[in-house]
Write a protein that holds these residues in place. Structure first.
Motif, PDB file in Angstrom:
ATOM      1  N   UNK A 204       8.274   5.803  10.631  1.00 12.24           N
ATOM      2  CA  UNK A 204       9.455   5.019  10.281  1.00 12.24           C
ATOM      3  C   UNK A 204       9.684   3.919  11.313  1.00 12.24           C
ATOM      4  N   UNK A 205       9.998   2.745  10.830  1.00  7.72           N
ATOM      5  CA  UNK A 205      10.196   1.612  11.733  1.00  7.72           C
ATOM      6  C   UNK A 205      11.611   1.055  11.653  1.00  7.72           C
ATOM      7  N   UNK A 206      11.970   0.365  12.737  1.00  9.67           N
ATOM      8  CA  UNK A 206      13.318  -0.175  12.854  1.00  9.67           C
ATOM      9  C   UNK A 206      13.296  -1.620  13.292  1.00  9.67           C
ATOM     10  N   UNK A 207      14.226  -2.385  12.748  1.00  2.73           N
ATOM     11  CA  UNK A 207      14.411  -3.748  13.225  1.00  2.73           C
ATOM     12  C   UNK A 207      15.885  -3.909  13.558  1.00  2.73           C
ATOM     13  N   UNK A 208      16.154  -4.279  14.812  1.00  2.00           N
ATOM     14  CA  UNK A 208      17.542  -4.374  15.256  1.00  2.00           C
ATOM     15  C   UNK A 208      17.870  -5.828  15.549  1.00  2.00           C
ATOM     16  N   UNK A 209      18.827  -6.361  14.820  1.00  2.00           N
ATOM     17  CA  UNK A 209      19.203  -7.757  14.999  1.00  2.00           C
ATOM     18  C   UNK A 209      20.398  -7.827  15.939  1.00  2.00           C
ATOM     19  N   UNK A 210      20.170  -8.356  17.120  1.00  2.00           N
ATOM     20  CA  UNK A 210      21.257  -8.488  18.089  1.00  2.00           C
ATOM     21  C   UNK A 210      21.845  -9.886  17.985  1.00  2.00           C
TER      22      UNK A 210
ATOM     23  N   UNK B 255      19.233  -9.901   5.574  1.00  2.00           N
ATOM     24  CA  UNK B 255      18.155  -9.164   6.242  1.00  2.00           C
ATOM     25  C   UNK B 255      18.405  -7.655   6.248  1.00  2.00           C
ATOM     26  N   UNK B 256      19.654  -7.262   6.426  1.00  2.23           N
ATOM     27  CA  UNK B 256      19.910  -5.825   6.466  1.00  2.23           C
ATOM     28  C   UNK B 256      19.908  -5.239   5.047  1.00  2.23           C
ATOM     29  N   UNK B 257      20.079  -6.106   4.058  1.00  3.69           N
ATOM     30  CA  UNK B 257      20.168  -5.603   2.683  1.00  3.69           C
ATOM     31  C   UNK B 257      18.813  -5.463   1.993  1.00  3.69           C
ATOM     32  N   UNK B 258      17.830  -6.275   2.369  1.00  3.12           N
ATOM     33  CA  UNK B 258      16.575  -6.213   1.621  1.00  3.12           C
ATOM     34  C   UNK B 258      15.341  -6.407   2.498  1.00  3.12           C
ATOM     35  N   UNK B 259      14.248  -5.799   2.056  1.00  2.00           N
ATOM     36  CA  UNK B 259      12.954  -5.974   2.712  1.00  2.00           C
ATOM     37  C   UNK B 259      12.034  -6.834   1.876  1.00  2.00           C
ATOM     38  N   UNK B 260      12.545  -7.292   0.735  1.00  2.00           N
ATOM     39  CA  UNK B 260      11.698  -7.986  -0.215  1.00  2.00           C
ATOM     40  C   UNK B 260      11.588  -9.476   0.100  1.00  2.00           C
ATOM     41  N   UNK B 261      10.394  -9.884   0.478  1.00  2.00           N
ATOM     42  CA  UNK B 261      10.177 -11.264   0.902  1.00  2.00           C
ATOM     43  C   UNK B 261      10.466 -12.295  -0.180  1.00  2.00           C
ATOM     44  N   UNK B 262      10.224 -11.940  -1.414  1.00  2.00           N
ATOM     45  CA  UNK B 262      10.491 -12.899  -2.489  1.00  2.00           C
ATOM     46  C   UNK B 262      11.981 -13.125  -2.651  1.00  2.00           C
TER      47      UNK B 262
ATOM     48  N   UNK C 199       0.842  -1.199   0.000  1.00  2.00           N
ATOM     49  CA  UNK C 199       0.000   0.000   0.000  1.00  2.00           C
ATOM     50  C   UNK C 199       0.878   1.249   0.000  1.00  2.00           C
ATOM     51  N   UNK C 200       0.383   2.327  -0.562  1.00  2.00           N
ATOM     52  CA  UNK C 200       1.206   3.532  -0.672  1.00  2.00           C
ATOM     53  C   UNK C 200       1.613   4.081   0.696  1.00  2.00           C
ATOM     54  N   UNK C 201       2.717   4.795   0.742  1.00  2.00           N
ATOM     55  CA  UNK C 201       3.113   5.489   1.957  1.00  2.00           C
ATOM     56  C   UNK C 201       3.912   4.648   2.942  1.00  2.00           C
ATOM     57  N   UNK C 202       4.079   3.373   2.647  1.00  2.00           N
ATOM     58  CA  UNK C 202       4.883   2.551   3.562  1.00  2.00           C
ATOM     59  C   UNK C 202       6.355   2.858   3.397  1.00  2.00           C
ATOM     60  N   UNK C 203       7.031   2.969   4.526  1.00  2.00           N
ATOM     61  CA  UNK C 203       8.472   3.119   4.432  1.00  2.00           C
ATOM     62  C   UNK C 203       9.096   1.774   4.745  1.00  2.00           C
ATOM     63  N   UNK C 204      10.143   1.440   4.032  1.00  2.00           N
ATOM     64  CA  UNK C 204      10.785   0.170   4.352  1.00  2.00           C
ATOM     65  C   UNK C 204      11.314   0.186   5.789  1.00  2.00           C
ATOM     66  N   UNK C 205      11.284  -0.963   6.431  1.00  2.00           N
ATOM     67  CA  UNK C 205      11.805  -1.055   7.792  1.00  2.00           C
ATOM     68  C   UNK C 205      13.323  -0.969   7.726  1.00  2.00           C
ATOM     69  N   UNK C 206      13.888  -0.061   8.502  1.00  2.00           N
ATOM     70  CA  UNK C 206      15.341   0.019   8.520  1.00  2.00           C
ATOM     71  C   UNK C 206      15.906  -1.073   9.426  1.00  2.00           C
TER      72      UNK C 206
END
Ligand code: ADP
Ligand code: MG
Length: 678
Positions: free
Chosen positions: A569-575, A591-598, A429-436
Motif C-alpha cells: 500500500x502506498x501513500x501520497x501526502x500533500x503538505x 488529487x485526494x478524490x481520484x487516482x484516475x489520470x484521465x 496491471x492486476x493487484x495494484x492498490x490505489x495510492x492513498x
C-alpha cells in the motif's frame, strides 16, 4: 489598428467579435441595486468630483445620483482624462460592473457617455462591446469606435460578400442559420435569441472547418507517405511472448499491441499516440513493438527525456530481453567518446537492433542502417522540432509511437493531436492498490515524519519532493536545502540514509544519488521534480509533496505516479500552508478524490484552460475565437464525425453540394503542418 489588434482587412474587422452586448433598453435605478447585479446601465447626474490621495495612491471619486439615490464612481487610472471629461450637473449614461463597498453600491472605471435625449434612436438595442487596446483608445479607436466602423461595414455588404460555406444538409439537420445572418447577428443582434443562434452557427463552423482540415491532412499523409511494412510476426516476437514475458498482459495492453501491429502491417506510416496512466505498463508494449521491427529486419530507437530514464529503460529492457537474440545499446550525452564511436559504427552497419537514449539519439551524427520505428517516451518533454528531426533519419519515414503518461483531455486529443491515431491503456496491471492521498498542513509535518519513520522501519522507502519553479529558482533552492537539513534533523539515527537530487547537481552526482536510492542504500530521497518522470522503484511507497499548492494538477499526478508501483500500500501526502487560494484548494481536493489520470486531465483543462496545457501553445490550432475546448466538447465531437463522414463520401470535395466548402477552403491560408508534428 493593424499591429495592435491584428486586424488587417475588412474581413478581419468582421471577425473581431464583440465580447459582450450592452442592453440599451435597460436602465436600473440606484435604490434597487443589490449585490446580485453584475454589469448594469444607469442614467445619472454627476453631483460632485473629488481627487483623493497623492501620486501613486491617487484616485478620482465622483458622486452620481438618479431620482432614487446616490452612489460613488471611482477611477484609479486615467484620472486627468476623466477629470476633463466629467462635468458636475450633466447627465450621463454609465455602464459597468456593480460592486459593493461597506454595503454601498459603487462602480470602478465605468464606461461613460453624455446622455442626449434622442440618442437611442438609430442605435442598436443590444450594443456590441469590442476589445481594443489602450493605445488605440487613446488615438480614437476604442471599442465604441470599432463598433461604429463595423456597423458601417455591415450596412455596406450583402449576402454575397459573406457566402455560405457549409453544405445545405448540415445547415438543415443542425438548424443552423446562414453565414451572412450569423455575422450580422453576432455583432448587432435584434434580441438575445438571435445572438445565441449566431454564436451557435459560427462556433460550429469554426470547429467543423478545423476538423475538415485535420482529416484532410491525415488522409493526405496516409496516401503520400507509405510506411515501412512489418508484415510478419516472427521468431523473436513469438519466442519472447511465449518464454520470456514476465507476466500476462492486461487486456488493454493486448488490444493496444494489436492496434499497433495492425497499423504497421499495412504499408501506411504509423503516427500513434499511446496514452496510459503512470504504471499502466507502456514499457512492455514498446518492447513488443521493438521485437516486431527486429523480426522484419528493422532497427528501433527509443528516446527518453532524461538520462536517468534512458538508463532505467536500458536496464529494464536489457533485463526483459535476456536470452533473446538482439543487440541493445545505450547512447546518451554522457556516453564516452570511444563507446560512442563503436555504437555509431555498429548502428550504421546494422549490428545494433535497438538503440535507447536521450536527445543524443537525434543528433545528426547518429545514422541508422534501416530505422523502422521510433518510440518516444513521455512526449511532452520533447519539442515539435526535435520530433520532426526523426523523419529525416530514414528514406521511408519510420513509424512513430509516442507514449505519454499525461493523459490528454478528449477535446485536445481531437484537435491538437487530431491527426494522430490514439491508443489508450485504460487498465492497470492486476493487484495494484490505489495510492492513498491525503492533505495535511505544514503545521502537521512532524506527525507526517513520524508516519514515514514507521513505514521505513517496515522496510519501505520515501520521496520528499520540493518545488523548484523557474521564476523563484533561488528561493526555491534555499527552501530545498533547508528542507534537506530539516529532514536530516527528523531522522538523525545512523540507520536512516538520505539522498538528494535536484536539477543543479552535476549529472554524475545526480545519478549516483538516484542509483543509491534505486538500490535501497538510502531510504529517503529528497528531490525536486527531476524525479517526476518514469522512475520505477516499487519499494518506494511514500511520497510527501512539500508546498503542494505550488504544483499544477498534472504535475502532482505525475509525481504521485512514482509510488504505488509495487504490491504494498502506498501513500501520497500533500503538505500545504494553511492559506490556500480557491484554485489551489480545488487542485488538492481533486488529487485526494481520484487516482484516475484521465479524470484529472479533464479537470486540469477546466481549471487552467487549454492555453496552459503542455505543448498546446505552440500548435497554433487553438486559436478558436468562439469555441471552447472546455465547454464545447459535444459540438466538437459532432463536428468531427460530420467531417469524417463528409470526406468519406466525397474525399476531394468534388460534388456540387460541397462546392462552397471547397471554394472556402481554397481561400484559406496554409495552416500548421500538423502532419509533421510527431
Ligand atoms: P508506465 O506505463 O508508467 O511506463 P511501466 O511500463 O513502467 O509503466 O510498468 C509499471 C510496472 O508494472 C512495471 O514494474 C512493470 O513491470 C509492471 N507491469 C506492466 N505490465 C504488467 C502486467 N500486465 N502485469 C503485471 N505487471 C505489469
Ligand atoms: Mg514509463
Amino acid at each position: 489598428m493593424k499591429k495592435e489588434l491584428n486586424l488587417f482587412t475588412f474581413g478581419d474587422l468582421l471577425n473581431h467579435f464583440p465580447f459582450r452586448h450592452i442592453d440599451r433598453t435597460k436602465i436600473e435605478t440606484i435604490s434597487q441595486l443589490t449585490p446580485a447585479f453584475d454589469f448594469i446601465q444607469l442614467k445619472v447626474v454627476v453631483k460632485d468630483i473629488e481627487v483623493i490621495g497623492a501620486s501613486r495612491k491617487k484616485r478620482l471619486v465622483a458622486t452620481a445620483a438618479d431620482a432614487t439615490g446616490e452612489m460613488q464612481l471611482t477611477w484609479f487610472q486615467r484620472i486627468n482624462w476623466v477629470q476633463k471629461f466629467l462635468q458636475v450637473g450633466r447627465t450621463y449614461l454609465i455602464y459597468g460592473r456593480l460592486g459593493f463597498f461597506n454595503g454601498q453600491p459603487q462602480m470602478i472605471h465605468p464606461e461613460m457617455e453624455v446622455f442626449e435625449a434622442q440618442q437611442s434612436s438609430g442605435r442598436p438595442f443590444l450594443e456590441p462591446v469590442y476589445s481594443s487596446t489602450e493605445k488605440l483608445t487613446a488615438s480614437g479607436l476604442g471599442g465604441r469606435q470599432l463598433g461604429k466602423l463595423t456597423m458601417t461595414l455591415m450596412s455596406l455588404i450583402q449576402e454575397k460578400d459573406i457566402p455560405e460555406n457549409l453544405p445545405e444538409e448540415i445547415l438543415q439537420s443542425l438548424h443552423l442559420i446562414n453565414r451572412f445572418d450569423a455575422y450580422r447577428s453576432i455583432h448587432f443582434p435584434s434580441n438575445q435569441e438571435a445572438y445565441t443562434k449566431a454564436v451557435k452557427r459560427l462556433k460550429f463552423e469554426e470547429l467543423f472547418i478545423a476538423q475538415i482540415k485535420l482529416q484532410q491532412l491525415k488522409n493526405r499523409r496516409h496516401r503520400i507517405s507509405k510506411g515501412v511494412v512489418f508484415e510478419k510476426v516472427g521468431e523473436l516476437f513469438n519466442q519472447f511472448y511465449t518464454h520470456h514475458l514476465p507476466f500476462a498482459l492486461t487486456n488493454a495492453q493486448k488490444r493496444v499491441v494489436k492496434e499497433i501491429r495492425n497499423d504497421m502491417a499495412h504499408g501506411k506510416q504509423m503516427n500513434r499516440l499511446l496514452q496510459g496512466d503512470v504504471g499502466s505498463g507502456k514499457t512492455i508494449v514498446a518492447v513488443l513493438c521493438m521485437l516486431l521491427a527486429c523480426d522484419n529486419g528493422f532497427q528501433t530507437c527509443l528516446m527518453a527525456p532524461t538520462e536517468i530514464l534512458a538508463q532505467q529503460h536500458f536496464q529494464t529492457i536489457q533485463g526483459l530481453l535476456k536470452g533473446v537474440d538482439v543487440e541493445v545499446h545505450l547512447l546518451t550525452g554522457s556516453t564516452r567518446a570511444a563507446g560512442r564511436k563503436k555504437t555509431l559504427a555498429a548502428l550504421q552497419a546494422g549490428e545494433i537492433q535497438i538503440l535507447i537514449g536521450t536527445h543524443a539519439v537525434i543528433e545528426d551524427t547518429v545514422q541508422f542502417k534501416n530505422l523502422g520505428i521510433v518510440i518516444i517516451d513521455e512526449q511532452h518533454r520533447f519539442g515539435v522540432a526535435q520530433r520532426a528531426k526523426l523523419w529525416k533519419k530514414a528514406t521511408i519515414p519510420p513509424h512513430i509511437l509516442v507514449m505519454t503518461a499525461t493523459p490528454i483531455p478528449r477535446t485536445l486529443a481531437m484537435t491538437i493531436y487530431g491527426d494522430l491515431d490514439v491508443s489508450i491503456i485504460d487498465e492497470l496491471p492486476p493487484g495494484r492498490q490505489p495510492v492513498q492521498t491525503v492533505h495535511r498542513y505544514d503545521t502537521q509535518r512532524s506527525k507526517v515524519m513520524n508516519f514515514l519513520r514507521t513505514e521505513i522501519d517496515k522496510g519501505r522507502q520515501a520521496y520528499i519532493v520540493f518545488p523548484l519553479i523557474e521564476e523563484s529558482a533561488k528561493l526555491d533552492y534555499e527552501n530545498l536545502m533547508q528542507g534537506y537539513e530539516d529532514v536530516k534533523a527528523y531522522f538523525p539515527e545512523p540507520k536512516f540514509w538520505i539522498s538528494m537530487v535536484h536539477g543543479k547537481q552535476p549529472a554524475k552526482q545526480k545519478e549516483t544519488n538516484m542509483q543509491r536510492f534505486v538500490e535501497n542504500d538510502t531510504q529517503i530521497m529528497v528531490a525536486t521534480t527531476v524525479i517526476e518522470v518514469g522512475v520505477d522503484i516499487p519499494n518506494a511507497t511514500m511520497m510527501v509533496i512539500e508546498s503542494a499548492e505550488k504544483f499544477g494538477l498534472s504535475q502532482l499526478h505525475q509525481l504521485r505516479g512514482r509510488v504505488g508501483r509495487g504490491a504494498e500500500k502506498s501513500y501520497c501526502i500533500l503538505l500545504t500552508s494553511s492559506q490556500l487560494s480557491n484554485d489551489a484548494r480545488e487542485r488538492i481536493n481533486i488529487m485526494t478524490a481520484t487516482n484516475n489520470g484521465f479524470e484529472i486531465a479533464e479537470k486540469d483543462l477546466a481549471l487552467r484552460g487549454p492555453g496552459e496545457i503542455d505543448g498546446t501553445r505552440q500548435s497554433g490550432v487553438l486559436n478558436f475565437k468562439l469555441a471552447s475546448l472546455v465547454h464545447d466538447g459535444k459540438m466538437l465531437e459532432l463536428a468531427k464525425s460530420l467531417a469524417i463522414r463528409l470526406l468519406d463520401q466525397d474525399p476531394e470535395l468534388n460534388s456540387a453540394e460541397n462546392l462552397r466548402l471547397f471554394n472556402f477552403l481554397k481561400l484559406q491560408p496554409e495552416t500548421v503542418k500538423w502532419s509533421k508534428i510527431s
